[in-house]
Write a protein that holds these residues in place. Sequence first.
Motif, short mmCIF file in Angstrom:
data_model
loop_
_atom_site.label_atom_id
_atom_site.label_comp_id
_atom_site.label_asym_id
_atom_site.label_seq_id
_atom_site.Cartn_x
_atom_site.Cartn_y
_atom_site.Cartn_z
N SER A 9 1.05 -1.14 0.15
CA SER A 9 -0.27 0.11 -0.34
C SER A 9 0.37 1.17 0.10
CB SER A 9 -0.85 0.26 1.21
OG SER A 9 0.15 -0.08 2.72
N THR A 10 0.23 2.20 -0.24
CA THR A 10 1.25 3.81 -0.78
C THR A 10 0.64 4.59 0.32
OG1 THR A 10 0.79 3.21 -2.83
CG2 THR A 10 1.20 5.53 -1.68
N LEU A 11 1.77 5.32 1.17
CA LEU A 11 1.25 6.02 2.35
C LEU A 11 0.99 7.63 1.75
CD1 LEU A 11 4.46 5.30 4.57
CD2 LEU A 11 2.25 5.13 5.19
N THR A 12 -0.07 8.25 2.31
CA THR A 12 -0.43 9.41 2.95
C THR A 12 0.75 10.60 3.03
OG1 THR A 12 -1.23 9.63 3.79
CG2 THR A 12 -2.82 8.83 1.96
N ALA A 13 0.61 10.98 2.13
CA ALA A 13 1.68 12.90 3.17
C ALA A 13 0.96 13.07 4.62
CB ALA A 13 0.87 13.71 2.43
N ARG A 14 -0.10 12.82 4.95
CA ARG A 14 -0.40 12.41 6.64
C ARG A 14 0.64 10.80 7.03
NH1 ARG A 14 -6.40 14.37 8.00
NH2 ARG A 14 -4.73 14.23 9.92
N TYR A 15 1.54 10.32 6.07
CA TYR A 15 1.54 8.81 6.65
C TYR A 15 0.91 7.99 7.44
CZ TYR A 15 5.99 11.25 6.80
OH TYR A 15 7.08 12.13 6.63
N GLN A 16 -0.17 7.86 6.23
CA GLN A 16 -1.90 7.09 6.44
C GLN A 16 -1.84 6.40 5.40
OE1 GLN A 16 -4.85 9.51 6.14
NE2 GLN A 16 -5.10 9.91 9.33
N THR A 17 -1.83 4.66 5.70
CA THR A 17 -2.35 4.07 4.65
C THR A 17 -3.84 3.44 4.88
OG1 THR A 17 -1.31 2.18 3.45
CG2 THR A 17 -0.77 2.36 5.70
N THR A 18 -3.88 2.34 3.25
CA THR A 18 -4.83 1.82 3.87
C THR A 18 -4.58 0.99 3.81
OG1 THR A 18 -6.78 3.36 2.42
CG2 THR A 18 -7.30 0.93 2.34
N VAL A 19 -5.27 -0.24 5.18
CA VAL A 19 -4.47 -1.87 5.02
C VAL A 19 -5.14 -2.81 3.23
CG1 VAL A 19 -4.43 -3.77 6.46
CG2 VAL A 19 -4.77 -1.60 7.34
N PRO A 20 -4.34 -2.80 2.69
CA PRO A 20 -5.11 -3.83 1.95
C PRO A 20 -5.94 -5.44 2.30
CG PRO A 20 -2.67 -3.74 1.51
CD PRO A 20 -3.04 -3.47 2.81
N GLU A 21 -6.70 -5.35 1.29
CA GLU A 21 -8.30 -6.60 1.38
C GLU A 21 -7.21 -7.80 1.39
OE1 GLU A 21 -11.86 -8.51 -0.80
OE2 GLU A 21 -10.72 -7.32 -1.73
N THR A 22 -6.49 -8.14 1.59
CA THR A 22 -5.94 -8.99 1.53
C THR A 22 -5.10 -9.41 2.88
OG1 THR A 22 -3.47 -8.97 0.53
CG2 THR A 22 -5.40 -9.66 -0.49
N VAL A 23 -4.69 -8.36 3.03
CA VAL A 23 -4.48 -8.40 5.13
C VAL A 23 -5.38 -8.57 5.51
CG1 VAL A 23 -2.89 -6.47 6.45
CG2 VAL A 23 -2.05 -7.15 4.10
N ARG A 24 -6.14 -7.07 5.24
CA ARG A 24 -7.96 -7.61 6.13
C ARG A 24 -8.59 -8.71 6.47
NH1 ARG A 24 -9.01 -2.93 3.10
NH2 ARG A 24 -10.49 -4.12 2.07
N ARG A 25 -8.26 -9.67 5.34
CA ARG A 25 -9.26 -10.90 5.65
C ARG A 25 -8.23 -12.15 6.22
NH1 ARG A 25 -10.96 -12.74 -0.77
NH2 ARG A 25 -12.34 -11.16 -0.97
N ALA A 26 -6.34 -11.37 5.68
CA ALA A 26 -5.97 -12.64 6.91
C ALA A 26 -5.75 -12.76 8.17
CB ALA A 26 -4.34 -12.79 5.71
N LEU A 27 -6.28 -11.42 8.39
CA LEU A 27 -6.25 -11.12 10.07
C LEU A 27 -7.26 -10.71 10.56
CD1 LEU A 27 -3.16 -8.41 10.32
CD2 LEU A 27 -3.06 -10.45 10.83
N GLN A 28 -8.53 -10.88 9.84
CA GLN A 28 -9.83 -11.05 10.27
C GLN A 28 -10.14 -9.91 10.73
OE1 GLN A 28 -10.88 -14.58 12.39
NE2 GLN A 28 -10.70 -15.89 10.58
N LEU A 29 -9.67 -9.07 9.73
CA LEU A 29 -9.85 -7.35 10.38
C LEU A 29 -11.54 -6.44 10.31
CD1 LEU A 29 -6.24 -5.89 10.36
CD2 LEU A 29 -7.39 -6.67 11.97
#
Length: 109
Positions: A9-29
């Motif tokens: 994923s990419t960091l924004t100018a404010r150091y934020q990012t979206t957790v990719p779907e594959t990671v959300r699924r793997a961690l059951q987030l």
Amino acid sequence: MATTLEAESTLTARYQTTVPETVRRALQLSKRDKIHYHIRANGEVVLTRAEPADGDDPVLAAFLGFLERDLANHPERLQAVDAGLVERLQGLVGDVEIDLNEALPDEDE
């Protein structure tokens, strides 16, 4: 041999990012879940789903998650509380005084 998934994923100018779907699924987030970062000496970072704090109630969290999903999926089911119901509820609990800072009796813990 275990399957390895990769994502970026990419960091924004404010150091934020979206957790990719594959990671959300793997961690059951789900929304509002917390992520734990373990940073190893070699710079490798391991993400895991953070365990709820001692004060967090996993049953309540699951119920609130259910309500959130149900409201999002079925907004047509929302109904206003009518004045008659409010009046009946006030009749049941209107004279009850509650100290939210008072400790519960041992039998209620």
